[in-house]
Design a protein around this motif. Structure first.
Motif, short mmCIF file in Angstrom:
data_model
loop_
_atom_site.label_atom_id
_atom_site.label_comp_id
_atom_site.label_asym_id
_atom_site.label_seq_id
_atom_site.Cartn_x
_atom_site.Cartn_y
_atom_site.Cartn_z
N HIS A 1 -129.23 43.18 -39.25
CA HIS A 1 -130.15 43.96 -39.26
C HIS A 1 -130.08 45.00 -40.61
O HIS A 1 -131.15 45.41 -40.97
N ALA A 2 -129.02 45.01 -41.31
CA ALA A 2 -128.81 45.36 -42.52
C ALA A 2 -129.75 44.94 -43.61
O ALA A 2 -130.31 45.16 -44.62
N LYS B 1 -133.07 60.10 -40.84
CA LYS B 1 -133.74 59.15 -40.29
C LYS B 1 -135.17 59.59 -40.17
O LYS B 1 -136.24 58.43 -40.24
N VAL C 1 -125.52 50.83 -40.52
CA VAL C 1 -126.08 49.71 -39.90
C VAL C 1 -125.03 48.96 -39.28
O VAL C 1 -124.28 48.08 -39.84
N VAL D 1 -132.20 50.43 -35.09
CA VAL D 1 -131.04 49.54 -35.38
C VAL D 1 -129.92 50.06 -36.32
O VAL D 1 -129.12 49.69 -36.89
N PHE D 2 -130.17 51.27 -36.85
CA PHE D 2 -129.37 52.21 -37.63
C PHE D 2 -128.99 53.53 -37.04
O PHE D 2 -129.93 54.21 -36.29
N LEU E 1 -133.22 46.07 -42.65
CA LEU E 1 -133.59 47.16 -43.36
C LEU E 1 -133.56 47.36 -44.80
O LEU E 1 -134.51 48.11 -45.65
#
Length: 945
Positions: free
Chosen positions: A469-470, A547, A464, A539-540, A473
């Protein structure tokens, strides 16, 4: 009997307005106890407050006490000032106006109080500290804390509990002269001092009598001790004379040694005079001998000079003889050399002819030029090939170094990634996955047994880039998924489940759904206006399998990401059909009930990521590993290429070296042939030159004639040297005769001097003996002087001579023996005096000192007692009459007032001679006609205010 008329009240000075200084002329209270507001103006005389119980009589008294600086504890009703504020109110005040020293001087004291137990003081409307208010109240002798001046209802019992002594002290403070309490305290202190002094005088007098009686018992023993001490003192005095007698003996010895020294000095002077008389002729003879000795030395020097001249001439003659013999030898050598030269010329001609024949017979050598040229061409070809190989190898080595550097960087990057992996694994372990390290290592060791790629833990595969964003998530995905392993084959899944069961890690199998289309994401204009700019699945980065699992399992494609603007318009976002979105501050979720269809919202704060902040790109790891393999293959291939090129280069260099050696052998052979011919030609030339030199040598007859002339010249020089030697020898003989004559005279002088010196030595011996005797006498005198000084110092250290001591010494024996006998006699007499207590004199004198000190102390105490009595009488003459008059006035007023109330009362002074601390006031009352006057107490009182 006629009833006595009542005593008149003492006249009190009042002002024109009938008020006295310090009277209350107005009282105002607000929100105080039972009153919301009250204002009254007391009269100048007696003021009575009448009313039923609970009507507020005591409230007015409390207001006066607190307004004039009293504390709540004084009233006995409450302990804090806030308790006096009227119920339901926050604050209140008490304002008291006092008459000043003159009518126009008005003093207003205000005290504001509140429920927080705070007070504020005002003087004439100005805020002042409490200390200033207390000084104003004290100026008018207002004592609200004195029960004889101010007696609250709740303190009646306490007033009754006052002892007569306390009642007297309070009365003095309240209505008496200001000096009365001061004088009373002074009398109490003085009476205590007087009692202490009397006790001390009594105790010291008894002790003094006891000490004197004890000393009287020891007087006989003391007399004997003193007699013994007198004898011992006499012995000490005699012992003082003893060193002075020894000093006199030393002095006599010193004078005797001094006389011996003088006599020895006279003898030494006589011996010195005789020596001088003997030394004069000896000195004269020595002077004449010295002159003669100088003449002998001069003659001897002349003889030595002549000897040296003779030796020089003889040496010169010998040298000339050697030269002459050399000349004859040269003539003989020249004859022999001529014969040898002819033989050498003949031999040189023969050698020259032989060399010319050999040079003529030497064959001509032609060098192999074609062979050398072919070898040189071949060597150049090999050098060119070797240089080319060397260049190629250098380029390959540079390329190899570059590949190795790239491989090192790749390994370092993988190592750093492994280190980051360790951090991520440590984060999982700290979060509860205790055996995650073991599971990860097991997977790395058994990857070769798997059918397809296996990913895990998932945390290591997800990257990430953005920290915010981390946070989103990690908050969206449950913790268990981060420690999970993802397989792509059922067999691999079963294999991992069997082997990783003990490590407590989940195993997920991913099956690709090729028929499920992926939904594309576009940010609409409405989303952009509300701050929505991305979706959680965008975002990752992660491998496709990882995924897809995260998106399918946790609906990442339905969770949107907004900005701070979205926080403000959160309600509008839900209208777009977005039921899950993240902002920097909050996580919003809407859920629709399956039953009622109603919508409920949940808003949670965004937590800080603890795992994903240090994550890295898993694709990067795979790329680095692939690049590492490629680089290792390239490095191995390049190393093999370099080795083969090095082998070819060595082969070419060896062939080149072999051809070089062949060419060098041919060149060496050519050079040897050239050197051989050149050497033969040089030999011919040298032999020709030698022959020419031999033929040019000089003529023999000319050389011999020259040598004969030189020999004749040398013979003439030798004859002249012989003549010079004869002349020198004649002069030397004359000097020798003169020296012998002077030497005989010198021997005669030495004999005479030796004879005189023998006599001189005898007298010198006598003089030396006299000198030694003088030195001995001096040493003896010095020793005696030192002994005398030491004896004097010793005697002075024991006793310095004074006129009194000198008189005592005259009465003592004059010799050491007699004095020592007298000392022994006195010691015997002193030892014959016996007594039991050895310290009796010391005890007697010590006790006598105590007696003297005690007598002085007793005298001082008696004087102090007389002074104290005088001071007490003076204070008492001033204090007691005033106090009696004051008590009498109080009694008159008290009796009259009680009589008017149809009861009886009396106030009297309780006196106790000089025990001023026991003086008190007795208040006696009688409440019934048939009763007796009794002292007012806590048990005998009427109650009420």
């Amino acid at each position: 009997m006629k009833e006595e008329p009542p005593l008149k009240r003492p006249k009190i000075t009042r002002g024109e307005d009938d008020y006295m200084p310090g009277n209350i002329i107005e009282l105002e209270i607000c929100n105080f106890m039972t009153y919301d507001h009250l204002s009254c103006k007391p009269g100048s005389r007696l003021n009575l407050v009448i009313g039923p119980n609970g009507s507020g009589k005591s409230s007015i008294v409390c207001a006066i006490a607190l307004g004039l600086g009293g504390e709540p504890q004084l009233l006995g009703r409450a302990t804090s000032i806030g308790a006096f504020v009227r119920r339901g109110e926050e604050s209140g005040y008490v304002k008291i106006s006092l008459r000043g020293n003159v009518k126009d001087e008005q003093i207003t004291i205000t005290r504001r109080i509140d429920k927080r137990n705070k007070s504020e003081w005002l003087f004439n409307g100005k805020v002042v500290p409490k200390k200033e208010v207390a000084e104003i109240v004290q100026r008018f002798n207002i004592q609200v804390n004195n029960l004889t001046q101010f007696l609250p209802q709740d303190k009646v019992c306490e007033f009754a509990k006052l002892t007569p002594v306390e009642l007297l002290k309070e009365t003095e403070k309240a209505v008496g002269d200001p000096q009365l309490p001061i004088q009373h305290n002074a009398l109490v202190q003085k009476s205590c001092e007087l009692k202490n002094i009397e006790v001390a005088v009594q105790r010291n007098g008894d002790t003094l009598k006891q000490l004197r009686s004890l000393n009287a018992e020891l007087e006989k023993d003391v007399e004997r001790v003193r007699q013994r001490e007198e004898l011992l003192a006499k012995v000490d005095q005699m012992r003082k004379k003893l060193p002075w007698l020894k000093y006199d003996m030393k002095k006599a010895k010193y004078m005797e040694a001094k006389e011996q020294e003088t006599e020895a000095k006279m003898k030494l002077d006589e011996a010195a005079k005789v020596l001088i008389d003997f030394r004069k002729p000896i000195e004269k003879q020595k002077q004449e001998k010295a002159l003669l000795d100088a003449s002998c030395k001069m003659t001897m020097n002349h003889m030595k000079d002549k000897s040296r001249q003779c030796m020089g001439l003889l040496e010169k003659a010998n040298h000339l003889g050697v030269k002459l013999r050399g000349k004859y030898q040269e003539m003989e050598d020249m004859r022999r050399q001529e014969e040898s030269r002819q033989e050498r010329i003949l031999k040189a001609k023969e050698d020259l002819a032989t060399a010319e024949i050999e040079l003529k017979n030497l064959p001509i050598y032609e060098p192999p030029k074609e062979r050398i040229a072919s070898l040189t061409a071949r060597i150049c070809e090999l050098q060119s090939a070797a240089n080319e190989k060397r260049t190629q190898k250098s380029e390959q080595e540079k390329f190899l170094i570059q590949k190795k550097v790239a491989l090192g960087q790749c390994l370092q990057r993988l190592k750093e990634m492994d280190h980051k992996n360790d951090k991520l694994l440590s984060g999982l372990r700290n979060s509860g996955a205790d055996k995650i390290f073991d599971a990860y290592q097991w997977l790395q060791q058994h990857r070769h047994e798997l059918n397809k790629d296996v990913y895990g833990p998932v945390l290591l595969e997800v990257n990430v880039p953005d920290r915010t964003h981390a946070n989103y998530l990690e908050g969206h995905v449950p913790f268990y998924i981060w420690k999970s392993f993802i397989t792509q084959d059922p067999g691999d899944r079963d294999f991992l489940v069997r082997n990783l069961r003990s490590f407590d890690v989940p195993i997920l199998n991913y099956v690709r759904d090729e028929y499920c289309p992926k939904e594309s994401f576009q940010v609409t204009e409405q989303m952009r206006q509300l701050g929505i700019y991305s979706r959680l699945d965008r975002v990752f980065e992660a491998p496709d399998a990882v995924k897809e699992v995260l998106i399918s399992q946790f609906g990442l494609e339905k969770s949107y990401i907004g900005s701070k603007q979205t926080d403000k318009k959160a309600d509008e976002v839900s209208k777009l059909g977005i039921l899950d979105f993240w902002t920097p501050e909050n996580h919003y979720r809407w859920s629709i009930s399956r039953y009622g269809g109603h919508i409920s919202a949940i808003v949670e704060p965004v937590g800080r990521s603890r795992l994903l902040l240090c994550s890295l790109d898993s694709g990067e790891i795979e790329r680095q590993r692939s690049r590492k393999g490629e680089l290792e293959v390239s490095v191995a291939a390049l190393e093999q290429t370099v080795k083969s090129m090095l082998s070819e280069q060595k082969h070419l260099e060896e062939e080149e070296a072999k051809l070089h050696r062949q060419r060098e052998d041919i060149v060496t052979e050519v050079q040897d042939e050239k050197k051989k011919r050149r050497a033969m030609e040089n030999l011919v030339i040298q032999r020709k030159r030698k022959l020419e030199l031999m033929e040019k040598e000089g003529d023999l007859d000319t050389g011999i004639a020259k040598l004969i002339d030189e020999a004749a010249n040398l013979n003439l020089q030798r004859v002249q040297c012989a003549i010079d030697v004869k002349n020198v020898l004649v002069e030397a003989v004359e000097c020798r005769w003169k020296f012998s004559k002077a030497h005989m005279a010198l021997i005669e002088f030495e004999a005479k001097i030796r004879e005189l010196e023998v006599n001189l030595k005898q007298h010198e011996k006598l003089a030396q003996q006299a000198s030694l005797q003088l030195e001995f006498c001096k040493k003896k005198v010095e020793e005696c002087r030192q002994q005398l000084s030491e004896a004097k110092r010793h005697a002075e250290s024991i006793a310095a001579i004074t006129p009194e001591l000198e008189k005592e010494f005259l009465e003592m024996p004059a010799t050491i023996e007699e004095l020592e006998a007298a000392i022994q006699h006195n010691i015997s007499q002193a030892n014959s005096i016996l007594f039991l207590n050895q310290n009796v004199l010391e005890e007697y004198e010590h006790r006598q000192e105590k007696i003297e000190a005690m007598a002085k102390k007793l005298e001082a105490d008696e004087e102090e007692m007389r002074k104290c009595l005088a001071e007490i009488d003076a204070l008492k003459s001033s204090w007691l009459p005033t106090l009696r008059s004051l008590v009498s006035q109080i009694n008159d007023t008290f009796s009259r007032n009680f009589k008017e109330m149809a009861i009886a009362g009396e106030v009297s002074l309780d006196e106790h001679e000089k025990d001023f601390d026991l003086f008190g006031i007795l208040i006696k009352v009688k409440f019934r006609q048939a009763g007796q006057l009794q002292v007012l107490s806590a048990h005998h009182q009427s109650g009420g205010v």
